[in-house]
Motif scaffolding. Structure first.
Motif, PDB file in Angstrom:
ATOM      1  N   LEU A   1     -29.881 -27.202 -38.827  1.00 30.03           N
ATOM      2  CA  LEU A   1     -28.973 -28.500 -39.044  1.00 30.03           C
ATOM      3  C   LEU A   1     -28.251 -28.686 -40.400  1.00 30.03           C
ATOM      4  CD1 LEU A   1     -31.193 -30.977 -37.002  1.00 30.03           C
ATOM      5  CD2 LEU A   1     -28.925 -30.069 -36.306  1.00 30.03           C
ATOM      6  N   ALA A   2     -29.028 -28.338 -41.407  1.00 25.45           N
ATOM      7  CA  ALA A   2     -28.282 -28.139 -42.931  1.00 25.45           C
ATOM      8  C   ALA A   2     -27.090 -27.485 -42.797  1.00 25.45           C
ATOM      9  CB  ALA A   2     -29.254 -28.324 -43.859  1.00 25.45           C
ATOM     10  N   GLY A   3     -27.508 -26.109 -42.339  1.00 25.20           N
ATOM     11  CA  GLY A   3     -26.434 -25.121 -42.230  1.00 25.20           C
ATOM     12  C   GLY A   3     -25.213 -25.444 -41.503  1.00 25.20           C
ATOM     13  N   ASP A   4     -25.442 -25.895 -40.278  1.00 29.71           N
ATOM     14  CA  ASP A   4     -24.419 -26.635 -39.433  1.00 29.71           C
ATOM     15  C   ASP A   4     -23.618 -27.634 -40.305  1.00 29.71           C
ATOM     16  OD1 ASP A   4     -25.157 -24.910 -37.294  1.00 29.71           O
ATOM     17  OD2 ASP A   4     -26.128 -26.588 -36.227  1.00 29.71           O
ATOM     18  N   ALA A   5     -24.210 -28.637 -40.655  1.00 26.59           N
ATOM     19  CA  ALA A   5     -23.385 -29.507 -41.532  1.00 26.59           C
ATOM     20  C   ALA A   5     -22.763 -29.003 -42.763  1.00 26.59           C
ATOM     21  CB  ALA A   5     -24.499 -30.782 -41.897  1.00 26.59           C
ATOM     22  N   ILE A   6     -23.363 -28.084 -43.594  1.00 30.60           N
ATOM     23  CA  ILE A   6     -22.675 -27.648 -44.586  1.00 30.60           C
ATOM     24  C   ILE A   6     -21.544 -26.720 -44.335  1.00 30.60           C
ATOM     25  CG2 ILE A   6     -22.896 -25.818 -46.351  1.00 30.60           C
ATOM     26  CD1 ILE A   6     -25.894 -26.893 -46.805  1.00 30.60           C
TER      27      ILE A   6
ATOM     28  N   VAL B   1     -21.284 -33.690 -38.809  1.00 31.02           N
ATOM     29  CA  VAL B   1     -22.265 -34.088 -39.784  1.00 31.02           C
ATOM     30  C   VAL B   1     -23.133 -35.248 -38.976  1.00 31.02           C
ATOM     31  CG1 VAL B   1     -22.766 -35.116 -41.927  1.00 31.02           C
ATOM     32  CG2 VAL B   1     -20.925 -33.531 -41.631  1.00 31.02           C
ATOM     33  N   GLU B   2     -22.560 -36.152 -38.380  1.00 34.50           N
ATOM     34  CA  GLU B   2     -23.177 -37.187 -37.851  1.00 34.50           C
ATOM     35  C   GLU B   2     -23.877 -36.501 -36.370  1.00 34.50           C
ATOM     36  OE1 GLU B   2     -20.649 -40.568 -36.820  1.00 34.50           O
ATOM     37  OE2 GLU B   2     -22.404 -41.680 -36.019  1.00 34.50           O
ATOM     38  N   LEU B   3     -23.436 -35.618 -35.876  1.00 37.35           N
ATOM     39  CA  LEU B   3     -24.121 -35.073 -34.493  1.00 37.35           C
ATOM     40  C   LEU B   3     -25.437 -34.453 -35.109  1.00 37.35           C
ATOM     41  CD1 LEU B   3     -21.294 -33.447 -32.665  1.00 37.35           C
ATOM     42  CD2 LEU B   3     -22.532 -35.307 -31.783  1.00 37.35           C
ATOM     43  N   CYS B   4     -25.240 -33.754 -36.244  1.00 40.28           N
ATOM     44  CA  CYS B   4     -26.310 -32.913 -37.008  1.00 40.28           C
ATOM     45  C   CYS B   4     -27.482 -34.129 -37.260  1.00 40.28           C
ATOM     46  CB  CYS B   4     -26.193 -32.017 -38.186  1.00 40.28           C
ATOM     47  SG  CYS B   4     -25.091 -30.661 -37.699  1.00 40.28           S
TER      48      CYS B   4
ATOM     49  N   ALA C   1     -25.547 -41.682 -32.976  1.00 44.36           N
ATOM     50  CA  ALA C   1     -25.157 -40.282 -33.572  1.00 44.36           C
ATOM     51  C   ALA C   1     -24.923 -39.142 -32.437  1.00 44.36           C
ATOM     52  CB  ALA C   1     -26.127 -40.198 -34.790  1.00 44.36           C
ATOM     53  N   LYS C   2     -25.821 -39.032 -31.741  1.00 49.09           N
ATOM     54  CA  LYS C   2     -26.035 -37.884 -30.863  1.00 49.09           C
ATOM     55  C   LYS C   2     -25.063 -37.859 -29.793  1.00 49.09           C
ATOM     56  CE  LYS C   2     -29.108 -35.040 -29.400  1.00 49.09           C
ATOM     57  NZ  LYS C   2     -30.453 -34.591 -28.778  1.00 49.09           N
ATOM     58  N   THR C   3     -24.727 -39.023 -29.208  1.00 43.45           N
ATOM     59  CA  THR C   3     -23.921 -39.051 -28.198  1.00 43.45           C
ATOM     60  C   THR C   3     -22.539 -39.821 -28.359  1.00 43.45           C
ATOM     61  OG1 THR C   3     -25.827 -39.213 -26.728  1.00 43.45           O
ATOM     62  CG2 THR C   3     -23.712 -39.592 -25.622  1.00 43.45           C
ATOM     63  N   GLY C   4     -22.755 -41.041 -29.068  1.00 45.25           N
ATOM     64  CA  GLY C   4     -21.672 -41.990 -29.238  1.00 45.25           C
ATOM     65  C   GLY C   4     -20.494 -41.330 -30.154  1.00 45.25           C
TER      66      GLY C   4
ATOM     67  N   LEU D   1     -23.977 -35.760 -47.378  1.00 42.69           N
ATOM     68  CA  LEU D   1     -25.020 -35.248 -46.101  1.00 42.69           C
ATOM     69  C   LEU D   1     -25.812 -36.517 -45.731  1.00 42.69           C
ATOM     70  CD1 LEU D   1     -25.445 -31.706 -46.503  1.00 42.69           C
ATOM     71  CD2 LEU D   1     -23.791 -32.840 -44.919  1.00 42.69           C
ATOM     72  N   PRO D   2     -26.094 -36.971 -44.480  1.00 41.17           N
ATOM     73  CA  PRO D   2     -27.311 -37.945 -44.319  1.00 41.17           C
ATOM     74  C   PRO D   2     -28.503 -37.240 -44.560  1.00 41.17           C
ATOM     75  CG  PRO D   2     -25.881 -37.351 -42.459  1.00 41.17           C
ATOM     76  CD  PRO D   2     -25.757 -36.721 -43.469  1.00 41.17           C
ATOM     77  N   GLY D   3     -29.666 -38.263 -44.832  1.00 42.81           N
ATOM     78  CA  GLY D   3     -31.132 -37.926 -44.709  1.00 42.81           C
ATOM     79  C   GLY D   3     -31.655 -36.370 -45.030  1.00 42.81           C
TER      80      GLY D   3
END
Lengths: 367, 367
Positions: free
Chosen positions: A145-150, B178-181, B209-212, A52-54
């Protein structure tokens, strides 16, 4: 069921629990199974989180107990890993190869944790696994967002997996997420309603969706990975669901009558926040003078400022209205149904040992 | 790039847009492609939404514009369906069968809508597609849960699908989530920072990340469903990403200088809420007296109470500091990169027509 039958079942359940506690061997076996599952799944969980990023990585590391809020390493408490253990035990019970189902087990555990992150935001719960919840530390947006990504990482694990059962498992897990969301939606809706206006069937259905569904899904995914047929997979799902409901019933009993020393929570914790737990709803729905007395004590929804004596009076009222006996009898009944359904999927008793130990472990928690 | 080169590129972009608007044929073609995609995907979207239980179904129906808040039917505005149209156009461009990719296109659109539902909760945005956002109508919990369930339904569509590319598409879509998040997490973080403290590279990365990312993913999924090789899939992804960034740049220009009659929003809407949009960040980062003047006018984060004249003064300051020219030149640059990358995946110009029309449509929106 008649009153004497309920009492008899409660007595049997209590005896079974006492005997098991005295011997302690199932608990020991379950502990070993859980420890093994944690060790197997941990690297996959960490890989999914580290990808996961950042900010989401930080929130996830914190939530799993691997980091403190300031980012320093913690010797974490990532939960008991009941669900991955069920996946792997189900694979083993059906004669499959558990080592090939580790990613699926991790996907189930990731899914569980995504729902915990989101539920805590919605319920404004401040504590999880004896630590401040993620949203209290990182804010709502980062926790959501962490939940969504998980959730996405859970599905990614299955989609990138080469196993022939991966797609069926992914479909089942996604369907389960919808059911978990429905359980949480009903739970949130019940929160705001008057306790006397909440029916027992809808509370049981909510508990099945919130707790039973993912335990059932874990067992079913294990079955799929072992190449079980449709009937066996459904029987495994039903086993997990029944065991999950039994667990929830016992958990609700502990939430009222549990020993604070053992639970780490104050006495009558669930009553203090007026949780519409199963024993309370059953007691209120029982009719008669005891139910009326409880309704008067319980009052409208929302937390109250009460002393221990007042809470203990409510606990006694729940007990007098039959809430405690009902919950214990129901738990025993669901456990016996679970055992029945398991025998359909796994006819050889020895093969079912691991799954049974886990089911007994979760329903004996805190005893 | 040198200043004259930037101006030249802006001039070329403006000429291209003007010529297209005069002829109007790409727009017409794009409208037809979009309408066709909407018609193809709508039954799958409705099936996925109707399969949701109780409150989540209501929230999703409302969000898609099929129902009013009171549950009565609406002749909805479910969005333009740019992403599903990109999936289907990419399949067509690579010589595949679009009718076999309809569920994948629906999965991409469901994913987009799950992020909209959650973003609106986090951003406390009150309006979406000219209607009150779901969380303002149903509350945070139901909007979060509907989003969670819609993400799950997107993955379920792919997991239950028999297509050989479904797993690869599911993995790609999950990675995209994950990128959108991450894009949304950075956006939320930038919100709270001083505008002069926000760099252009991080704002561009956030926009990508949000749109592309999802526009790229839509094209890549189309490629996968057409049996494209890895290189073609990556080129399609890059095409969608570049077109998505071009779109965001133009959208940001419209957010400041768009005609209120056409946009349906007040003049200088993005400036009134001090949005850190790309032209503003570029202007502030340009250095020199014009940037300093803008910084002084812009002040700290948060909405202000200003009249149109004050907002127009800020818009002029952004323009003087080069923010408008920069954004238009960048948009043209990204569109030309998009066209380059597309030609790598689809060497025959006629086959690429549909994708190009869509890319031109989204970057000309509001013009």
């Amino acid at each position: 069921m008649t009153q004497p039958a309920v009492r008899e079942q409660a007595r049997v359940a209590a005896e079974v629990a006492a005997a098991a506690a005295a011997e302690g061997y199932e608990a020991q076996e379950a502990s070993a199974i859980l420890a093994q599952a944690r060790a197997a799944v941990d690297p996959e969980l960490r890989r999914a989180v580290e990808a996961l990023p950042g900010s989401m990585r930080r929130v996830a590391r914190y939530h799993f107990g691997w980091e403190h809020a300031d980012g320093t390493p913690a010797t974490g408490n990532a939960g008991k890993a009941v669900r991955p253990a069920l996946v792997l035990a189900a694979v083993r019970a059906l004669g499959g190869r558990p080592e090939r189902a580790v990613r699926a087990a991790a996907a189930v555990e990731l899914t569980h944790n995504f729902t915990l992150l989101h539920d805590d935001v919605m319920d404004r719960d401040a504590t999880r696994r004896h630590r401040p919840t993620a949203w209290t530390v990182f804010g709502d947006a980062d926790a959501i967002l962490a939940g969504d990504a998980i959730q996405a990482q859970a599905q990614r694990l299955l989609a990138e997996e080469g196993h022939p059962a991966a797609s069926a498992a992914a479909a089942r897990l996604a369907a389960c997420v919808v059911e978990l969301c429905e359980g949480q939606a009903v739970d949130v809706a019940l929160e705001g309603r008057d306790p006397t206006d909440v029916s027992l069937p809808e509370t049981l259905a909510m508990a099945e969706a919130k707790t039973g569904a993912l335990l059932g899904c874990a067992c079913a995914v294990g079955g799929l990975y072992a190449g079980a047929d449709d009937e066996e997979v459904e029987a495994l799902d039903a086993f997990g669901r029944c065991a999950g409901l039994a667990f929830q019933l016992i958990d609700d009993v502990i939430g009222i009558w549990g020993d604070p020393v053992r639970t780490g929570k104050p006495a009558c914790a669930d009553l203090a926040v007026r949780k519409k737990s199963l024993p309370v709803v059953a007691a209120l729905a029982s009719g008669g003078a005891a139910a009326d007395e409880l309704a008067a004590l319980y009052g409208p929804p929302g937390p109250k400022k009460e002393g221990v004596a007042e809470l203990e009076a409510i606990a006694l009222a729940v007990e007098r209205a039959g809430g405690r006996d009902w919950a214990q009898a129901q738990a025993a009944d669901h456990m016996s149904r679970a055992v029945d359904r398991l025998s359909q999927a796994v006819p050889v008793p020895e093969a079912a040992d691991g799954l049974l130990s886990l089911a007994e472990f979760v329903t004996r928690r805190g005893y």
